[in-house]
Structure formats: structure tokens, C-alpha cells
Design a protein around this motif. Structure first.
Motif, PDB file in Angstrom:
ATOM      1  N   HIS A 109       0.817  -1.211   0.000  1.00 43.69           N
ATOM      2  CA  HIS A 109       0.000   0.000   0.000  1.00 43.69           C
ATOM      3  C   HIS A 109       0.858   1.272   0.000  1.00 43.69           C
ATOM      4  O   HIS A 109       0.612   2.201  -0.768  1.00 43.69           O
ATOM      5  CB  HIS A 109      -0.926  -0.021   1.213  1.00 43.69           C
ATOM      6  N   HIS A 113       1.466   4.409  -2.939  1.00 44.08           N
ATOM      7  CA  HIS A 113       1.483   5.880  -2.788  1.00 44.08           C
ATOM      8  C   HIS A 113       2.696   6.457  -3.526  1.00 44.08           C
ATOM      9  O   HIS A 113       2.574   7.409  -4.287  1.00 44.08           O
ATOM     10  CB  HIS A 113       1.600   6.263  -1.304  1.00 44.08           C
ATOM     11  N   CYS A 207      -6.027   9.123   2.894  1.00 47.71           N
ATOM     12  CA  CYS A 207      -6.093   7.663   2.862  1.00 47.71           C
ATOM     13  C   CYS A 207      -6.361   7.117   4.254  1.00 47.71           C
ATOM     14  O   CYS A 207      -5.876   7.650   5.243  1.00 47.71           O
ATOM     15  CB  CYS A 207      -4.771   7.111   2.335  1.00 47.71           C
ATOM     16  N   HIS A 211       0.097   2.074   6.720  1.00 45.87           N
ATOM     17  CA  HIS A 211       1.326   2.415   5.984  1.00 45.87           C
ATOM     18  C   HIS A 211       2.550   2.162   6.833  1.00 45.87           C
ATOM     19  O   HIS A 211       2.468   2.127   8.053  1.00 45.87           O
ATOM     20  CB  HIS A 211       1.297   3.892   5.570  1.00 45.87           C
TER      21      HIS A 211
HETATM   22 ZN   LIG Z   1      -2.740   4.709   1.784  1.00 50.30          ZN
END
Ligand SMILES: [Zn+2]
Length: 412
Positions: A109, A113, A207, A211
Motif C-alpha cells: 500500500h 502511494h 487515505c 502504511h
Molecule cells: Zn494509503
């Protein structure tokens, strides 16, 4: 609403909570679900897939969390692996999420980004969607095409950001503030407060996912296949441990191919090209040889056959040549100088019959073939000049007798 512990830290793998509600299995959902006061389990959303793990009850009983989803009312549903006895409301639980799966999701993920931002920075190609699969991940870029150079360029830039180990920070702002910040992608104005994820001095986007805390933890970003799709270009990629595993798998496959050719890895494409060319040539040589053979055999068959009322009837059963050769032979017989009829069969699997006459002849091949096949339950048909058919598979039909019968009827 369930309090989401992963919003504040992606590193919480263990937590204590209380069962707030339970949902027994229903016709729509075969798994029972547990709702907790707070959770570190991430539910599938925003392209990122859910966590899995365990809920340990006060009496030490362990329940397997197989799937996690968002309910419309803002609660998080922990679906249990069935069959499971649902805990009572109010019971204390200890939640523990599978750390390796979580780390993998964080790598993929966060890598997304960085990669999406690299495509914007270098080529002004925005990402319109993100998908995380079992094997690989993908983004769809709003661009009708992406060149191999652009793929390599974005991959290089994204990995540069990884190597620089830039911090990733979370903060909360109002929608109005977010508008002024210049986000890569501003979500629709439905929530007052937005959770922003920033890759220091590189990317800022809204978001709700989990992360890594610094880009170095992404490990590495490997871009793979691209494909044209309706909304633009689909780009597959893998990060971190997946990148290593996939590179390992690719290497094994390539290494095996190289061993088969007794070649170096980077010579494999050239070896395959050569091999394809060679087999094309061999196929052509084989086809030419078969053509010549059919020609010679047809000529010999016609020579040994007397003409009756200016026409020759050739009957032939091939037990060692396929139906394609039988057809070729029939063509050669019926294209010779003397008007002729070829009643040919191949007993090689799948067995078949070919009836052909010199174009414009007086017999009816389609009708003759249908007639002999109907007596044995076979199927086939064609025109007056050419017909093809087969006898039922596995049947003990004497095809030579069928051909003789047809020859008798036509010649008679
Ligand atoms: Zn994210």
C-alpha cells in the motif's frame, strides 16, 4: 462506531477490547461476526485487503478471524471462521493480527502511494484505481499508453524515494484545509475531517489505510506487466518481500529455460527465436514432403486402376496416416488429368472418411457418404464434389467394406 486503532499506529498487532455485539450466520453471510469496542484489524477498503488473526476470549478460547469488513454504520465486522461459537456480549477479548500479512499489506500500500506520485511527478499520469491481489498489485493510470521507458523511469524514481528512507506521517485536517494543501487526489466532500498520509516532500494524499513509517520499509518496488484497459493503462507491481519472491520465481523459470537450451540466461530469448524459426522451417519441409508423397501415391493408384466409361474410382484406406493426409491424397487423385473419384479413409484416431470427385463429375459425394454412414450411425456431409465424415468413436466398423459398398453403388 468502532474505534480504529490502526488509524494512529500501523504497528499495533495486539490489543484488548470488549465484545459489543455479535451477528450470527445469515442466508447472505455464512460466517458469524463479532463487533468490538475498538480494533486494530483493518477491514477491506480503499484497495487494501483486510487483516486476519485471532480473538482470544477470557477463558483462553481462540477464535479465528477470517475476514474483516466495514459495516455501513461505521462498525467493523470481524467474520469468524465457521463453525464457531459466538462469544457473549460484554466479554473481554485480546485481539492479535497476523503480523506478516499486515506488514506485506503495508509494504504494497505504501509502495502504491510512492509509485502513483512518481507517475504524476514525471509524466503527469494520475492513478484512478488501486487493486491489491494475492500475488501482485496494480494501479490504473489515466493515460491511453505508457511506454517501456516511462515504466522504467517511474520504477527508478519510486525506488529512489525508497532508498532515501523518507518518513511517512499521518495527520488530520478539515476538507477546507485539504483543498489548500494540493493533495494528489482529493476525496469527495462527504467527511469533515480527512486523514492525510504524507511521504515527506514527495506525496500528500487522503487515505485510511495502513502504511509503513518510513519509505525504506517498503523494501523495493518492481513494476511488471502493463495492459491497455478501458479507463487507461493497467500497471502491475509488487513491493518488498513480494518483489523478492517474484524475482526469485522468475529467476528459477528463466534458469530452467536456459539449462534446457544450454545457454546463458540473457541468451534465452534469442534461443527461443531460433527454435521457433527452426520448427517453422521443419513444419514447412514436412508439409512439402507429405504433399509430394500424396502426389506420387495418387499417381500410382490412378495408374493401376482401369478407367470405366472414362472415369477411375480409387478406394484407399490409410491405417498409418491421418485424415489430413487422406484428404490431401483425395485432392491429388481428383485433380489429375483423368476424371476420377476418390473414396478414402483413415483409421488413425480420429478415424474419418473423405469422398471426392473431379469437380463437375456426375456422382454426388455428399449423398453417397451420407448413405454409407447412415448404415453405421456415423455423421458427415458435404457438396456434390467433396464430402467428409466420421464413424462413431470406438466402433468396430469395417471402413474398407463401407468404401467398397460406396464404390459399388457409384460404379454400378
Ligand atoms: Zn494509503
Amino acid at each position: 462506531m468502532t474505534k480504529r486503532l490502526y488509524y494512529d499506529s500501523s504497528d499495533i498487532h495486539e490489543f484488548d477490547s470488549v465484545v459489543e455485539d455479535v451477528a450470527p450466520p445469515s442466508p447472505e453471510q455464512s460466517h458469524p461476526a463479532v463487533i468490538l469496542r475498538e480494533t486494530a484489524f483493518y477491514p477491506t477498503s480503499g484497495g487494501q485487503v483486510h487483516d486476519t488473526g485471532w480473538l482470544t476470549l477470557e477463558g483462553a478460547e481462540r477464535l479465528r478471524v477470517a475476514e474483516v469488513a466495514d459495516a455501513e454504520d461505521g462498525r467493523v465486522l470481524h467474520y469468524l471462521q465457521a463453525p464457531a461459537t459466538l462469544p457473549a456480549v460484554g466479554v473481554r477479548v485480546r485481539g492479535s493480527i497476523d503480523p506478516e500479512r499486515r506488514r506485506d499489506h503495508m509494504q504494497q500500500h505504501s509502495g502504491q502511494h510512492v509509485l502513483s506520485a512518481a507517475f504524476v511527478e514525471l509524466y503527469q499520469m494520475p492513478t484512478v484505481s488501486f487493486h491489491m491481489g494475492e500475488d501482485y498489485c496494480s494501479i490504473d493510470l489515466a493515460s491511453p499508453s505508457v511506454s517501456a521507458e516511462q515504466i522504467a523511469g517511474a520504477e527508478k524514481r519510486a525506488n529512489q524515494i525508497v532508498f532515501e528512507n523518507r518518513p511517512l506521517r499521518i495527520r488530520y485536517v478539515s476538507h477546507a484545509e485539504a483543498e489548500k494543501l494540493g493533495l494528489r487526489k482529493l476525496p469527495p466532500e462527504e467527511r469533515d475531517e480527512l486523514r492525510l498520509v504524507e511521504v515527506a516532500d514527495f506525496d500528500l494524499s487522503a487515505c485510511g489505510g495502513t502504511h509503513v513509517s518510513a519509505s525504506g520499509q517498503i523494501g523495493s518496488i518492481l513494476l511488471r506487466k502493463t495492459e491497455k484497459v478501458r479507463q487507461g493503462t493497467h500497471v502491475e507491481f509488487v513491493c518488498g518481500d513480494r518483489a523478492v519472491r517474484m524475482a526469485r520465481r522468475d529467476y528459477s523459470a528463466l534458469n530452467e529455460a536456459a539449462a534446457l537450451f544450454s545457454a546463458k540466461l540473457w541468451d534465452v530469448p534469442e534461443q527461443i527465436r531460433k527454435s521457433v524459426e527452426e520448427s517453422k522451417l521443419l513444419r514447412k519441409q514436412k508439409d512439402d514432403a507429405l504433399d509430394e508423397l500424396a502426389e506420387v501415391m495418387a499417381r500410382a493408384a490412378l495408374q493401376s486402376q482401369p478407367a470405366i466409361t472414362g472415369r477411375k474410382i480409387v478406394v484407399r484406406v490409410f491405417s498409418d496416416r491421418d485424415i489430413a493426409f487422406a484428404k490431401l491424397f483425395a485432392q491429388k487423385v481428383t485433380r489429375a488429368a483423368t476424371p476420377a473419384i476418390a473414396l478414402v479413409a483413415s483409421t488413425v484416431d480420429p478415424p474419418g472418411l473423405v469422398f471426392a470427385q473431379t469437380p463437375g463429375g456426375s456422382a454426388d459425394m455428399g449423398a453417397s457418404l451420407k448413405q454409407v454412414l447412415s448404415s453405421v450411425g456415423g455423421r458427415g456431409g458435404g457438396s456434390r464434389d467433396f464430402a467428409q465424415g466420421g464413424v462413431p468413436a470406438g466402433s468396430a466398423v469395417d471402413v474398407e467394406r463401407l468404401l467398397r459398398e460406396a464404390a459399388g453403388t457409384i460404379g454400378g
